[in-house]
Design a protein around this motif. Sequence first.
Motif, PDB file in Angstrom:
ATOM      1  N   PHE A  51      47.326  88.010  80.594  1.00  0.00           N
ATOM      2  CA  PHE A  51      47.585  87.885  79.159  1.00  0.00           C
ATOM      3  C   PHE A  51      48.177  86.526  78.828  1.00  0.00           C
ATOM      4  N   ALA A  52      49.136  86.058  79.628  1.00  0.00           N
ATOM      5  CA  ALA A  52      49.799  84.786  79.361  1.00  0.00           C
ATOM      6  C   ALA A  52      48.819  83.623  79.436  1.00  0.00           C
ATOM      7  N   ILE A  53      47.981  83.612  80.474  1.00  0.00           N
ATOM      8  CA  ILE A  53      47.007  82.528  80.622  1.00  0.00           C
ATOM      9  C   ILE A  53      46.011  82.538  79.468  1.00  0.00           C
ATOM     10  N   ALA A  54      45.541  83.733  79.095  1.00  0.00           N
ATOM     11  CA  ALA A  54      44.584  83.833  78.000  1.00  0.00           C
ATOM     12  C   ALA A  54      45.208  83.406  76.682  1.00  0.00           C
ATOM     13  N   LEU A  55      46.455  83.797  76.423  1.00  0.00           N
ATOM     14  CA  LEU A  55      47.111  83.443  75.166  1.00  0.00           C
ATOM     15  C   LEU A  55      47.332  81.938  75.069  1.00  0.00           C
ATOM     16  N   VAL A  56      47.761  81.317  76.156  1.00  0.00           N
ATOM     17  CA  VAL A  56      47.961  79.868  76.172  1.00  0.00           C
ATOM     18  C   VAL A  56      46.666  79.134  75.845  1.00  0.00           C
ATOM     19  N   ALA A  57      45.588  79.533  76.499  1.00  0.00           N
ATOM     20  CA  ALA A  57      44.303  78.852  76.293  1.00  0.00           C
ATOM     21  C   ALA A  57      43.750  79.096  74.896  1.00  0.00           C
ATOM     22  N   LEU A  58      43.728  80.344  74.464  1.00  0.00           N
ATOM     23  CA  LEU A  58      43.128  80.679  73.173  1.00  0.00           C
ATOM     24  C   LEU A  58      43.942  80.147  72.004  1.00  0.00           C
ATOM     25  N   SER A  59      45.267  80.144  72.126  1.00  0.00           N
ATOM     26  CA  SER A  59      46.099  79.600  71.056  1.00  0.00           C
ATOM     27  C   SER A  59      45.864  78.105  70.890  1.00  0.00           C
ATOM     28  N   ALA A  60      45.800  77.390  72.007  1.00  0.00           N
ATOM     29  CA  ALA A  60      45.556  75.955  71.938  1.00  0.00           C
ATOM     30  C   ALA A  60      44.168  75.654  71.371  1.00  0.00           C
ATOM     31  N   ILE A  61      43.182  76.442  71.766  1.00  0.00           N
ATOM     32  CA  ILE A  61      41.822  76.245  71.254  1.00  0.00           C
ATOM     33  C   ILE A  61      41.762  76.510  69.760  1.00  0.00           C
ATOM     34  N   SER A  62      42.449  77.567  69.311  1.00  0.00           N
ATOM     35  CA  SER A  62      42.396  77.933  67.889  1.00  0.00           C
ATOM     36  C   SER A  62      43.038  76.872  67.005  1.00  0.00           C
ATOM     37  N   ILE A  65      40.574  73.899  66.819  1.00  0.00           N
ATOM     38  CA  ILE A  65      39.407  74.179  65.993  1.00  0.00           C
ATOM     39  C   ILE A  65      39.772  74.192  64.511  1.00  0.00           C
ATOM     40  N   CYS A  66      40.915  74.783  64.195  1.00  0.00           N
ATOM     41  CA  CYS A  66      41.351  74.887  62.797  1.00  0.00           C
ATOM     42  C   CYS A  66      41.945  73.583  62.264  1.00  0.00           C
ATOM     43  N   GLY A  67      42.210  72.629  63.153  1.00  0.00           N
ATOM     44  CA  GLY A  67      42.787  71.366  62.723  1.00  0.00           C
ATOM     45  C   GLY A  67      44.252  71.450  62.349  1.00  0.00           C
ATOM     46  N   TRP A  68      44.937  72.439  62.922  1.00  0.00           N
ATOM     47  CA  TRP A  68      46.368  72.602  62.638  1.00  0.00           C
ATOM     48  C   TRP A  68      47.162  71.684  63.554  1.00  0.00           C
ATOM     49  N   LEU A  86      51.222  72.839  54.874  1.00  0.00           N
ATOM     50  CA  LEU A  86      50.771  74.169  55.262  1.00  0.00           C
ATOM     51  C   LEU A  86      50.119  74.145  56.641  1.00  0.00           C
ATOM     52  N   ASP A  87      49.346  73.094  56.926  1.00  0.00           N
ATOM     53  CA  ASP A  87      48.766  72.957  58.269  1.00  0.00           C
ATOM     54  C   ASP A  87      49.856  72.843  59.313  1.00  0.00           C
ATOM     55  N   TRP A  88      50.887  72.071  59.011  1.00  0.00           N
ATOM     56  CA  TRP A  88      52.026  71.934  59.927  1.00  0.00           C
ATOM     57  C   TRP A  88      52.712  73.287  60.137  1.00  0.00           C
ATOM     58  N   SER A  89      52.886  74.058  59.057  1.00  0.00           N
ATOM     59  CA  SER A  89      53.541  75.364  59.153  1.00  0.00           C
ATOM     60  C   SER A  89      52.745  76.311  60.036  1.00  0.00           C
ATOM     61  N   ARG A  90      51.420  76.314  59.888  1.00  0.00           N
ATOM     62  CA  ARG A  90      50.587  77.195  60.706  1.00  0.00           C
ATOM     63  C   ARG A  90      50.603  76.750  62.171  1.00  0.00           C
ATOM     64  N   SER A 135      58.593  71.095  70.026  1.00  0.00           N
ATOM     65  CA  SER A 135      57.596  71.419  69.008  1.00  0.00           C
ATOM     66  C   SER A 135      56.863  70.158  68.561  1.00  0.00           C
ATOM     67  N   ASP A 136      55.879  70.353  67.651  1.00  0.00           N
ATOM     68  CA  ASP A 136      55.040  69.244  67.177  1.00  0.00           C
ATOM     69  C   ASP A 136      54.399  68.536  68.369  1.00  0.00           C
ATOM     70  N   HIS A 137      53.722  69.305  69.189  1.00  0.00           N
ATOM     71  CA  HIS A 137      53.246  68.798  70.471  1.00  0.00           C
ATOM     72  C   HIS A 137      52.350  67.576  70.343  1.00  0.00           C
ATOM     73  N   ASN A 138      51.547  67.518  69.296  1.00  0.00           N
ATOM     74  CA  ASN A 138      50.644  66.371  69.173  1.00  0.00           C
ATOM     75  C   ASN A 138      51.374  65.071  68.836  1.00  0.00           C
ATOM     76  N   MET A 139      52.666  65.160  68.546  1.00  0.00           N
ATOM     77  CA  MET A 139      53.475  63.968  68.254  1.00  0.00           C
ATOM     78  C   MET A 139      54.243  63.491  69.482  1.00  0.00           C
TER      79      MET A 139
END
Length: 234
Positions: A51-62, A65-68, A86-90, A135-139
């Motif tokens: 579950f942990a591996i799947a959640l990590v991968a799918l959350s990052a992918i989502s 894809i959504c551009g959040w 709003l994108d930052w909040s999501r 937080s704000d990993h892309n930064m």
Amino acid sequence: MSIFIVETVVFGLSVLPAFTFWTWTITWVPDPPILRPAIVAMSLVPAYLLFAIALVALSAISTKICGWRTAPDGMWKLRDLDWPLLDWSRYMISTHVVRVLVGTFFRASPLWTLYLRWNGARIGRGVHINSLSISDHNMLEFGDGVVIGENVHLSGHTVEGGVVKTGPVRLGRFVTVGLGSMVGINVEAGEKCQIGAMSVVLKGTKLDADSVYVGVPARKIDRTSRSAVVETAL
């Protein structure tokens, strides 16, 4: 509504491999009264790992894809509810779900570092992160061998007077951040810089390479002097 739908899909798909494994274990284990409960109970640990591996991968992918993502050099009033805000909040909500369900048990592990990298952070090799308050990993940009201590608060945003401001955090190779420290936005630390425990690095600070910074706010100390040695020990 969008974050509710996305997280429902991500969580459901993440549970699927764990649930499938657990169901298979129940049907496969023989019927002796003692053996079945013991094996089924032990199967919970590998099921959670799936579950942990799947959640990590799918959350990052989502989120990708959504551009959040956290927009660079942002400055938004909370009351205005602009789309970048709003994108930052999501993005923050999605990160928090993984932080609670996975990070609680896997912080300081390669899986936690891998999640930050997948979720937008630029991380070198041999990086050790023992904190959930990242937080704000892309930064974030961490060079090889960076060590982040326990309970370090490091993010690419700050909130001042109802305004969200964003900025990058760049840590050079082999930088060490001591436990309980806080690092503001737009901070750059040179190679082999050391930030002492319980220190506060103010936003916009440039830290020299091969130097030690301690205190609130963090200030550079002379490691060759007697007073510096005593202060570092304290």
